[in-house]
Enzyme design. Sequence first.
Site, PDB file in Angstrom:
ATOM      1  N   ASN A 151      -1.847  15.333   0.560  1.00 46.32           N
ATOM      2  CA  ASN A 151      -1.820  15.256  -0.907  1.00 46.32           C
ATOM      3  C   ASN A 151      -1.888  13.850  -1.500  1.00 46.32           C
ATOM      4  O   ASN A 151      -2.361  13.690  -2.618  1.00 46.32           O
ATOM      5  CB  ASN A 151      -0.639  16.057  -1.474  1.00 46.32           C
ATOM      6  CG  ASN A 151       0.702  15.511  -1.069  1.00 46.32           C
ATOM      7  OD1 ASN A 151       0.816  14.839  -0.045  1.00 46.32           O
ATOM      8  ND2 ASN A 151       1.716  15.784  -1.850  1.00 46.32           N
ATOM      9  N   GLY A 227       5.444  15.838   5.237  1.00 46.83           N
ATOM     10  CA  GLY A 227       4.734  17.113   5.283  1.00 46.83           C
ATOM     11  C   GLY A 227       5.687  18.257   5.012  1.00 46.83           C
ATOM     12  O   GLY A 227       6.727  18.081   4.370  1.00 46.83           O
ATOM     13  N   SER A 228       5.333  19.417   5.517  1.00 47.98           N
ATOM     14  CA  SER A 228       6.103  20.620   5.189  1.00 47.98           C
ATOM     15  C   SER A 228       7.394  20.694   6.012  1.00 47.98           C
ATOM     16  O   SER A 228       7.455  20.177   7.131  1.00 47.98           O
ATOM     17  CB  SER A 228       5.239  21.854   5.467  1.00 47.98           C
ATOM     18  OG  SER A 228       4.880  21.854   6.826  1.00 47.98           O
ATOM     19  N   GLU A 247      10.091  13.253   5.377  1.00 48.76           N
ATOM     20  CA  GLU A 247       9.902  13.411   3.926  1.00 48.76           C
ATOM     21  C   GLU A 247       9.253  14.776   3.726  1.00 48.76           C
ATOM     22  O   GLU A 247       8.051  14.942   3.976  1.00 48.76           O
ATOM     23  CB  GLU A 247       8.979  12.300   3.385  1.00 48.76           C
ATOM     24  CG  GLU A 247       9.527  10.892   3.552  1.00 48.76           C
ATOM     25  CD  GLU A 247      10.673  10.571   2.593  1.00 48.76           C
ATOM     26  OE1 GLU A 247      10.957  11.371   1.688  1.00 48.76           O
ATOM     27  OE2 GLU A 247      11.294   9.514   2.770  1.00 48.76           O
ATOM     28  N   LEU A 248      10.047  15.754   3.278  1.00 50.99           N
ATOM     29  CA  LEU A 248       9.552  17.135   3.266  1.00 50.99           C
ATOM     30  C   LEU A 248       9.410  17.671   1.837  1.00 50.99           C
ATOM     31  O   LEU A 248       9.327  16.901   0.896  1.00 50.99           O
ATOM     32  CB  LEU A 248      10.490  18.001   4.119  1.00 50.99           C
ATOM     33  CG  LEU A 248      10.803  17.428   5.522  1.00 50.99           C
ATOM     34  CD1 LEU A 248      11.788  18.307   6.274  1.00 50.99           C
ATOM     35  CD2 LEU A 248       9.531  17.243   6.342  1.00 50.99           C
ATOM     36  N   CYS A 281       4.940  16.557  -3.905  1.00 56.46           N
ATOM     37  CA  CYS A 281       6.228  17.008  -3.348  1.00 56.46           C
ATOM     38  C   CYS A 281       7.326  17.051  -4.408  1.00 56.46           C
ATOM     39  O   CYS A 281       8.285  17.799  -4.273  1.00 56.46           O
ATOM     40  CB  CYS A 281       6.640  16.122  -2.191  1.00 56.46           C
ATOM     41  SG  CYS A 281       6.438  14.386  -2.575  1.00 56.46           S
TER      42      CYS A 281
HETATM   43  P1  NAP Z   1       1.770  19.963   6.812  1.00 60.93           P
HETATM   44  O1  NAP Z   1       0.942  21.166   6.978  1.00 60.93           O
HETATM   45  O2  NAP Z   1       3.181  20.005   7.279  1.00 60.93           O
HETATM   46  O3  NAP Z   1       0.984  18.776   7.533  1.00 60.93           O
HETATM   47  C1  NAP Z   1       1.463  17.469   7.523  1.00 60.93           C
HETATM   48  C2  NAP Z   1       0.964  16.754   8.759  1.00 60.93           C
HETATM   49  O4  NAP Z   1       1.536  17.340   9.913  1.00 60.93           O
HETATM   50  C3  NAP Z   1      -0.542  16.841   8.936  1.00 60.93           C
HETATM   51  O5  NAP Z   1      -1.038  15.638   9.454  1.00 60.93           O
HETATM   52  C4  NAP Z   1      -0.678  17.958   9.954  1.00 60.93           C
HETATM   53  O6  NAP Z   1      -1.867  17.921  10.691  1.00 60.93           O
HETATM   54  C5  NAP Z   1       0.508  17.680  10.834  1.00 60.93           C
HETATM   55  N1  NAP Z   1       0.918  18.811  11.672  1.00 60.93           N
HETATM   56  C6  NAP Z   1       0.692  20.132  11.467  1.00 60.93           C
HETATM   57  N2  NAP Z   1       1.222  20.858  12.484  1.00 60.93           N
HETATM   58  C7  NAP Z   1       1.790  19.976  13.327  1.00 60.93           C
HETATM   59  C8  NAP Z   1       2.498  20.102  14.555  1.00 60.93           C
HETATM   60  N3  NAP Z   1       2.741  21.290  15.105  1.00 60.93           N
HETATM   61  N4  NAP Z   1       2.935  18.977  15.164  1.00 60.93           N
HETATM   62  C9  NAP Z   1       2.732  17.771  14.609  1.00 60.93           C
HETATM   63  N5  NAP Z   1       2.053  17.580  13.456  1.00 60.93           N
HETATM   64  C10 NAP Z   1       1.603  18.679  12.815  1.00 60.93           C
HETATM   65  O7  NAP Z   1       1.831  19.498   5.271  1.00 60.93           O
HETATM   66  P2  NAP Z   1       0.642  19.371   4.236  1.00 60.93           P
HETATM   67  O8  NAP Z   1       0.207  20.742   3.853  1.00 60.93           O
HETATM   68  O9  NAP Z   1      -0.370  18.405   4.704  1.00 60.93           O
HETATM   69  O10 NAP Z   1       1.426  18.681   3.018  1.00 60.93           O
HETATM   70  C11 NAP Z   1       2.170  19.403   2.109  1.00 60.93           C
HETATM   71  C12 NAP Z   1       3.650  19.287   2.384  1.00 60.93           C
HETATM   72  O11 NAP Z   1       4.026  17.924   2.441  1.00 60.93           O
HETATM   73  C13 NAP Z   1       4.477  19.878   1.267  1.00 60.93           C
HETATM   74  O12 NAP Z   1       5.543  20.598   1.812  1.00 60.93           O
HETATM   75  C14 NAP Z   1       4.962  18.660   0.506  1.00 60.93           C
HETATM   76  O13 NAP Z   1       6.124  18.837  -0.240  1.00 60.93           O
HETATM   77  C15 NAP Z   1       5.162  17.698   1.620  1.00 60.93           C
HETATM   78  N6  NAP Z   1       5.186  16.331   1.100  1.00 60.93           N
HETATM   79  C16 NAP Z   1       6.388  15.665   1.038  1.00 60.93           C
HETATM   80  C17 NAP Z   1       6.448  14.371   0.500  1.00 60.93           C
HETATM   81  C18 NAP Z   1       7.727  13.593   0.424  1.00 60.93           C
HETATM   82  O14 NAP Z   1       7.675  12.366   0.289  1.00 60.93           O
HETATM   83  N7  NAP Z   1       8.884  14.226   0.532  1.00 60.93           N
HETATM   84  C19 NAP Z   1       5.280  13.772   0.037  1.00 60.93           C
HETATM   85  C20 NAP Z   1       4.083  14.498   0.121  1.00 60.93           C
HETATM   86  C21 NAP Z   1       4.055  15.764   0.664  1.00 60.93           C
HETATM   87  P3  NAP Z   1      -3.094  18.918  10.338  1.00 60.93           P
HETATM   88  O15 NAP Z   1      -3.530  18.548   8.972  1.00 60.93           O
HETATM   89  O16 NAP Z   1      -4.070  18.586  11.391  1.00 60.93           O
HETATM   90  O17 NAP Z   1      -2.541  20.303  10.422  1.00 60.93           O
END
Ligand code: NAP
Length: 472
Positions: A151, A227-228, A247-248, A281
């Site tokens: 994002n 990420g999530s 950071e979730l 997020c």
């Molecule tokens: P995501 O699906 O969790 O992916 C984040 C990263 O993790 C991607 O690079 C992804 O790679 C990787 N990943 C996926 N499965 C994995 C595994 N089994 N092992 C290791 N890495 C893995 O999140 P997203 O959809 O990109 O982002 C949205 C989420 O991020 C939301 O929940 C949002 O709230 C959160 N977020 C939090 C913040 C904060 O600062 N708190 C800021 C921004 C976003 P792939 O893309 O290759 O699957």
Amino acid sequence: MRKKLFIGGEWIEGTSYQELTSPYDHERLGEIPMASVEETKRAIESAYQTRKTLRILPAHQRAEILENVSRLLEENREEAARLICQEAAKPIQTARTEVARTIMTYKFASEEARRIKNEMINMDAAPGGEGRVAYTVREPAGVVAAITPFNFPMNLVAHKLGPAIAAGNPIILKPASQTPMSAYFIAELFDKAGLPKGALNVITGKGSVVGETLVTDDRVSVITFTGSPEVGISLRNKAGLKKMTLELGSNSAVIIDEGVNVEDIADRLVLGAFAYQGQVCISLQRIFVHETLKEQVIDAMKERASRLVYGHPLDEATDVSALITKDDCNRVMKWIDEAKEGGASVVCGGTQKGNVVLPTILADAPLDSSVSCEEVFGPVVHINAFSKWEEAIEAVNNSDFGLQAGVFTLDMKKAFQASEELEVGGVLINDIPTFRVDHMPYGGVKKSGFGREGIKYAIEEMTELKLVSFKK
Ligand code: NAP
């Protein structure tokens, strides 16, 4: 365009590739290497071999490299914004804002590299401690593995590369599969900026392959993940004793007290709820408004939300574009329907055009429905009334998440009460929870994660504190 992996300061052809397309219209954007376990291990080894070089690189040189990256990005800002816009379907104006913030983030990193502080410890404060001169030193923690989401593909990457390099750590970056272009673009800038070879490695590929290899390798000392919650928690369970920042997600809320001027805050509420179609997020997802102002807030937001333009992310007029995947569209629409069945009324939106979900405002959504208690990560906000201040605080806290909360009130006593009682990483008085500047400490509690970003604070997470004591 076929991209290459960036390992050991060299651009290396991958062994396997995947097509990258735009989330908006599926236009073909390029081919991305899908790194194998072996290629990932090669990147880890390259970073590991560079750690001594970086450890002795003086602070002024680390600062200069980061300053160079900031300047190079400034010179190429429009190209950078277009990359974000295309791969993430981020409206071009919003993408430009992200680039402007990224330039600042690298500037902050450059400044912080020069002021990593050590502290004198008065050992004689304890009986038996006399006759000693002691101080602390912050040492680089070692190889950092950064896993980033789609994002904010440039600025959230900067929140990891900036502090890692400022602190003297080599780094391996695994960006989200949907947004690799921004990461490779930044790697090119670091290469030009004079970073020692091997200090930054960028590898794209499946999270389950690349991410898991990074998290379980003993040569990696720090994992920084954005990420999530699902992925974050699974990584935590595999990381052993590595340092970790998570950071979730969140379902951020704002409280609006009686007496607040709704016209003054309505633009901010709409921005917080619908910027980058809610895929932020700290997107504003829950509004708790004093019952005397509920109708006013609904009318003011409806009027502004219905003026938002949806369309192609490259179109200058676009405010809202496609969600990142079709599955996300379907999920968000299903959650809207679930809220409607539970008694919520649709103030505006609630429909979909292609992969775009129109900005949706719901009134009186059940607080146990998915649009309230899950993270929507889409352009949906609900408005519910409260009568007592304590009730509003309790409603905000009644969440699995705790990233940031906003509070609008004219009453200082209530503002302090909220700041003390809200269970979140940041309380924004007289602002929306979506507010962030890049040097402030930023991070969550509960399922929103732990550890803090904001360059100075991220440097603390990426360094080890050592005590040195001289007996005279
Ligand atoms: P995501 O699906 O969790 O992916 C984040 C990263 O993790 C991607 O690079 C992804 O790679 C990787 N990943 C996926 N499965 C994995 C595994 N089994 N092992 C290791 N890495 C893995 O999140 P997203 O959809 O990109 O982002 C949205 C989420 O991020 C939301 O929940 C949002 O709230 C959160 N977020 C939090 C913040 C904060 O600062 N708190 C800021 C921004 C976003 P792939 O893309 O290759 O699957």
